[in-house]
Scaffold this motif. Structure first.
Motif, PDB file in Angstrom:
ATOM      1  N   PHE A  70      46.768  60.681   8.000  1.00  0.00           N
ATOM      2  CA  PHE A  70      45.809  61.738   7.704  1.00  0.00           C
ATOM      3  C   PHE A  70      45.327  61.641   6.256  1.00  0.00           C
ATOM      4  O   PHE A  70      44.149  61.863   5.969  1.00  0.00           O
ATOM      5  CB  PHE A  70      46.426  63.119   7.975  1.00  0.00           C
ATOM      6  N   ASP A  71      46.236  61.261   5.330  1.00  0.00           N
ATOM      7  CA  ASP A  71      45.832  61.114   3.926  1.00  0.00           C
ATOM      8  C   ASP A  71      44.731  60.075   3.764  1.00  0.00           C
ATOM      9  O   ASP A  71      43.819  60.251   2.960  1.00  0.00           O
ATOM     10  CB  ASP A  71      47.039  60.730   3.055  1.00  0.00           C
ATOM     11  N   GLN A  72      44.827  58.983   4.521  1.00  0.00           N
ATOM     12  CA  GLN A  72      43.784  57.949   4.442  1.00  0.00           C
ATOM     13  C   GLN A  72      42.484  58.455   5.064  1.00  0.00           C
ATOM     14  O   GLN A  72      41.397  58.169   4.589  1.00  0.00           O
ATOM     15  CB  GLN A  72      44.244  56.671   5.170  1.00  0.00           C
ATOM     16  N   MET A  73      42.612  59.217   6.132  1.00  0.00           N
ATOM     17  CA  MET A  73      41.416  59.670   6.850  1.00  0.00           C
ATOM     18  C   MET A  73      40.666  60.769   6.118  1.00  0.00           C
ATOM     19  O   MET A  73      39.443  60.834   6.171  1.00  0.00           O
ATOM     20  CB  MET A  73      41.815  60.189   8.232  1.00  0.00           C
ATOM     21  N   LYS A  74      41.393  61.656   5.414  1.00  0.00           N
ATOM     22  CA  LYS A  74      40.774  62.918   5.014  1.00  0.00           C
ATOM     23  C   LYS A  74      39.729  62.796   3.908  1.00  0.00           C
ATOM     24  O   LYS A  74      38.986  63.747   3.677  1.00  0.00           O
ATOM     25  CB  LYS A  74      41.846  63.955   4.660  1.00  0.00           C
ATOM     26  N   LYS A  75      39.668  61.619   3.238  1.00  0.00           N
ATOM     27  CA  LYS A  75      38.595  61.500   2.246  1.00  0.00           C
ATOM     28  C   LYS A  75      37.212  61.420   2.924  1.00  0.00           C
ATOM     29  O   LYS A  75      36.188  61.614   2.276  1.00  0.00           O
ATOM     30  CB  LYS A  75      38.837  60.335   1.297  1.00  0.00           C
ATOM     31  N   TYR A  76      37.223  61.135   4.224  1.00  0.00           N
ATOM     32  CA  TYR A  76      35.980  61.247   4.999  1.00  0.00           C
ATOM     33  C   TYR A  76      36.042  62.610   5.657  1.00  0.00           C
ATOM     34  O   TYR A  76      36.748  62.810   6.639  1.00  0.00           O
ATOM     35  CB  TYR A  76      35.891  60.137   6.037  1.00  0.00           C
ATOM     36  N   ARG A  77      35.337  63.562   5.070  1.00  0.00           N
ATOM     37  CA  ARG A  77      35.467  64.947   5.505  1.00  0.00           C
ATOM     38  C   ARG A  77      35.004  65.145   6.949  1.00  0.00           C
ATOM     39  O   ARG A  77      34.070  64.493   7.382  1.00  0.00           O
ATOM     40  CB  ARG A  77      34.615  65.846   4.609  1.00  0.00           C
ATOM     41  N   GLN A  78      35.617  66.054   7.618  1.00  0.00           N
ATOM     42  CA  GLN A  78      35.116  66.560   8.901  1.00  0.00           C
ATOM     43  C   GLN A  78      35.121  65.547  10.044  1.00  0.00           C
ATOM     44  O   GLN A  78      34.295  65.633  10.936  1.00  0.00           O
ATOM     45  CB  GLN A  78      33.687  67.113   8.750  1.00  0.00           C
ATOM     46  N   LEU A  79      36.011  64.567  10.019  1.00  0.00           N
ATOM     47  CA  LEU A  79      36.188  63.732  11.214  1.00  0.00           C
ATOM     48  C   LEU A  79      37.103  64.528  12.132  1.00  0.00           C
ATOM     49  O   LEU A  79      38.159  64.975  11.702  1.00  0.00           O
ATOM     50  CB  LEU A  79      36.856  62.405  10.855  1.00  0.00           C
ATOM     51  N   SER A  80      36.703  64.728  13.382  1.00  0.00           N
ATOM     52  CA  SER A  80      37.559  65.570  14.222  1.00  0.00           C
ATOM     53  C   SER A  80      37.429  65.271  15.714  1.00  0.00           C
ATOM     54  O   SER A  80      36.503  64.567  16.152  1.00  0.00           O
ATOM     55  CB  SER A  80      37.263  67.045  13.964  1.00  0.00           C
ATOM     56  N   TYR A  81      38.381  65.815  16.450  1.00  0.00           N
ATOM     57  CA  TYR A  81      38.474  65.692  17.902  1.00  0.00           C
ATOM     58  C   TYR A  81      38.473  67.106  18.477  1.00  0.00           C
ATOM     59  O   TYR A  81      39.283  67.936  18.032  1.00  0.00           O
ATOM     60  CB  TYR A  81      39.785  64.998  18.289  1.00  0.00           C
ATOM     61  N   THR A  82      37.601  67.385  19.424  1.00  0.00           N
ATOM     62  CA  THR A  82      37.571  68.695  20.066  1.00  0.00           C
ATOM     63  C   THR A  82      38.144  68.560  21.465  1.00  0.00           C
ATOM     64  O   THR A  82      37.593  67.809  22.287  1.00  0.00           O
ATOM     65  CB  THR A  82      36.123  69.230  20.161  1.00  0.00           C
ATOM     66  N   CYS A  83      39.246  69.259  21.736  1.00  0.00           N
ATOM     67  CA  CYS A  83      39.850  69.233  23.067  1.00  0.00           C
ATOM     68  C   CYS A  83      39.097  70.234  23.929  1.00  0.00           C
ATOM     69  O   CYS A  83      39.281  71.440  23.807  1.00  0.00           O
ATOM     70  CB  CYS A  83      41.331  69.601  22.964  1.00  0.00           C
ATOM     71  N   MET A  84      38.214  69.728  24.793  1.00  0.00           N
ATOM     72  CA  MET A  84      37.304  70.624  25.506  1.00  0.00           C
ATOM     73  C   MET A  84      37.964  71.218  26.752  1.00  0.00           C
ATOM     74  O   MET A  84      38.423  70.493  27.633  1.00  0.00           O
ATOM     75  CB  MET A  84      36.006  69.886  25.846  1.00  0.00           C
ATOM     76  N   GLN A  85      37.995  72.545  26.785  1.00  0.00           N
ATOM     77  CA  GLN A  85      38.496  73.239  27.964  1.00  0.00           C
ATOM     78  C   GLN A  85      37.391  73.266  29.012  1.00  0.00           C
ATOM     79  O   GLN A  85      37.638  73.232  30.210  1.00  0.00           O
ATOM     80  CB  GLN A  85      38.923  74.665  27.602  1.00  0.00           C
ATOM     81  N   ASN A  86      36.142  73.311  28.526  1.00  0.00           N
ATOM     82  CA  ASN A  86      34.957  73.243  29.383  1.00  0.00           C
ATOM     83  C   ASN A  86      33.821  72.723  28.516  1.00  0.00           C
ATOM     84  O   ASN A  86      34.024  72.415  27.339  1.00  0.00           O
ATOM     85  CB  ASN A  86      34.639  74.625  29.978  1.00  0.00           C
ATOM     86  N   GLN A  87      32.615  72.649  29.086  1.00  0.00           N
ATOM     87  CA  GLN A  87      31.466  72.072  28.376  1.00  0.00           C
ATOM     88  C   GLN A  87      31.108  72.821  27.096  1.00  0.00           C
ATOM     89  O   GLN A  87      30.487  72.274  26.197  1.00  0.00           O
ATOM     90  CB  GLN A  87      30.252  72.102  29.305  1.00  0.00           C
ATOM     91  N   GLY A  88      31.515  74.098  27.012  1.00  0.00           N
ATOM     92  CA  GLY A  88      31.087  74.904  25.873  1.00  0.00           C
ATOM     93  C   GLY A  88      32.089  74.942  24.721  1.00  0.00           C
ATOM     94  O   GLY A  88      31.786  75.485  23.666  1.00  0.00           O
ATOM     95  N   THR A  89      33.272  74.325  24.894  1.00  0.00           N
ATOM     96  CA  THR A  89      34.300  74.421  23.849  1.00  0.00           C
ATOM     97  C   THR A  89      33.825  73.767  22.555  1.00  0.00           C
ATOM     98  O   THR A  89      33.371  72.621  22.568  1.00  0.00           O
ATOM     99  CB  THR A  89      35.596  73.720  24.298  1.00  0.00           C
ATOM    100  N   ARG A  90      33.900  74.473  21.435  1.00  0.00           N
ATOM    101  CA  ARG A  90      33.495  73.905  20.153  1.00  0.00           C
ATOM    102  C   ARG A  90      34.469  74.212  19.021  1.00  0.00           C
ATOM    103  O   ARG A  90      34.192  73.943  17.885  1.00  0.00           O
ATOM    104  CB  ARG A  90      32.103  74.433  19.740  1.00  0.00           C
ATOM    105  N   ASN A  91      35.608  74.842  19.326  1.00  0.00           N
ATOM    106  CA  ASN A  91      36.426  75.324  18.212  1.00  0.00           C
ATOM    107  C   ASN A  91      37.900  75.004  18.402  1.00  0.00           C
ATOM    108  O   ASN A  91      38.752  75.811  18.114  1.00  0.00           O
ATOM    109  CB  ASN A  91      36.245  76.835  18.076  1.00  0.00           C
ATOM    110  N   ASN A  92      38.179  73.815  18.878  1.00  0.00           N
ATOM    111  CA  ASN A  92      39.558  73.486  19.213  1.00  0.00           C
ATOM    112  C   ASN A  92      39.852  72.127  18.598  1.00  0.00           C
ATOM    113  O   ASN A  92      40.247  71.201  19.279  1.00  0.00           O
ATOM    114  CB  ASN A  92      39.650  73.436  20.749  1.00  0.00           C
TER     115      ASN A  92
END
Ligand SMILES: *[C@@H]1O[C@H](CO)[C@@H](O)[C@H](O)[C@H]1NC(C)=O
Ligand SMILES: *[C@@H]1O[C@H](CO)[C@@H](O)[C@H](O)[C@H]1NC(C)=O
Length: 340
Positions: A153-175
């Motif tokens: 994570f320390d190596q990754m975090k200098k590139y801000r906002q790389l993320s994975y969203t675990c979608m419960q359905n098509q509308g999930t945006r905050n997980n």
């Protein structure tokens, strides 16, 4: 990202400033990377690519004028011949066999063949005074986000906002997590790539494809934070959303017995920290600047569009011709899963 929700959370009425959001179908999936490995066919790991059909083994900005070479684009806006790409995702079964995870179109553009959703944002979205202005990229511009070699994570975090969203359905945006979700995601996994937004104003590219770009200081692009003096030019924020259709792999009995998760990038990365994405600018004339200046919302006032059926027709030939589908014994290029 669902801007109506974001705007509502911030107490804004429908923002009137520039935000382009559009779907792009798959242009091709193959082991090519004209930014990091120009001239190399095959490149090290597998990519999924969208955008204009000038995409090729080599895309030398000194000799290639992308908008005049390309004859079609897999994106909704027909003046965008840019290319955008990421690595691909595989599922690893308990016996070690690997299967490529397909991509899925987002709600409202279901007929699209895989691909991604692309955003170009102006920070004026959050500036009720509408004072902010972004400068569009110039012909020959390209950049790389993230590092295919990151393992922490320390190596990754200098590139801000790389993320994975675990979608419960098509509308999930905050997980969101910065690593692969640790349990099955019923609606698939959305992977988000936000590119940096501050340009040095001089270099269209740099040897590592990163040094000409930087992040705002003392805040975020969205909060209107200024660019550093070394990289003073504020460019649109590009966001790529890729939804991976993991649904056929969600049976817990198929997941590793040790409780780990079964997905990995085509680089071999099983953590998710190696998430990266590439951008090669290719908008025609000053169409992108005009669209950003028009302060339109989603639709890109004045931009020409095409149907999803036309988007799906724009592809480039497979120049590598190696097996990518069905159960594979190894990742394309022999990339080794790590850490095991
Ligand atoms: C890719 O480059 C090769 C060699 O220059 C050329 O023959 C081919 O037509 C190009 N493909 C596309 C899709 O432009
Ligand atoms: C490995 O497991 C998968 C999923 O259970 C199965 O479909 C595949 O045939 C297996 N491969 C081998 C080589 O046994």
């Amino acid at each position: 990202m669902q801007w109506s929700l974001v705007a509502a959370a911030l107490g804004l009425v429908a923002p009137a400033s520039a935000l382009l959001r559009f779907g792009c179908a798959q242009l091709t999936v193959q082991r090519l990377d004209p930014l990091v490995n120009p001239g190399q066919a095959p490149s090290t790991h597998l990519h999924q690519i969208i955008g204009g059909n000038a995409f090729n083994v080599t895309m030398d900005p000194a000799t290639l004028d992308i908008p005049s070479k390309a004859t079609c684009t897999s994106c909704q806006f027909t003046e965008d011949f840019s290319n955008y790409w990421t690595a691909t995702i595989f599922f690893r079964a308990r016996n070690g066999s690997l299967k490529r995870v397909p991509q899925m179109a987002q709600a409202g553009m279901e007929q699209t063949n895989g691909g991604m959703v692309v955003y170009y944002m102006s920070d004026a979205l959050f500036d009720t005074q509408q004072k902010s202005k972004v400068t569009a990229f110039k012909p020959g511009f390209r950049m790389l986000l993230g590092d295919a070699a990151s393992q922490t994570f320390d190596q990754m975090k200098k590139y801000r906002q790389l993320s994975y969203t675990c979608m419960q359905n098509q509308g999930t945006r905050n997980n969101d997590t910065p690593y692969f979700p640790k349990s099955p995601c019923p609606g698939g996994i959305m992977i988000n790539h936000y590119f940096p937004t501050c340009w040095d104003g001089k270099n269209l590219d740099t040897p590592n494809h990163k040094d000409h770009m930087a992040y705002p200081v003392g805040g975020t692009f969205e909060s209107g934070a200024p660019c550093p003096s070394t990289h003073p030019v504020k460019v649109p924020q590009i966001l790529l959303e890729t939804v991976w259709d993991t649904r056929q792999f969600n049976k817990q009995a198929d997941w590793p017995a040790d409780g780990s998760q079964p997905f990995l990038w085509s680089t071999g990365d099983t953590t998710g920290y190696a998430s990266h994405a590439d951008y090669v600018f290719g908008w025609k004339d000053n169409s992108l600047q005009k669209a950003m200046d028009s302060h339109s919302y989603v639709t890109g006032h004045g931009l020409k569009t095409q149907s999803i059926a036309q988007q799906n027709k724009c592809t480039v030939p497979d120049m590598i011709r190696e097996p990518l589908d069905g159960w594979l014994d190894a990742l394309p290029g022999g990339m080794k899963p790590s850490p095991l």
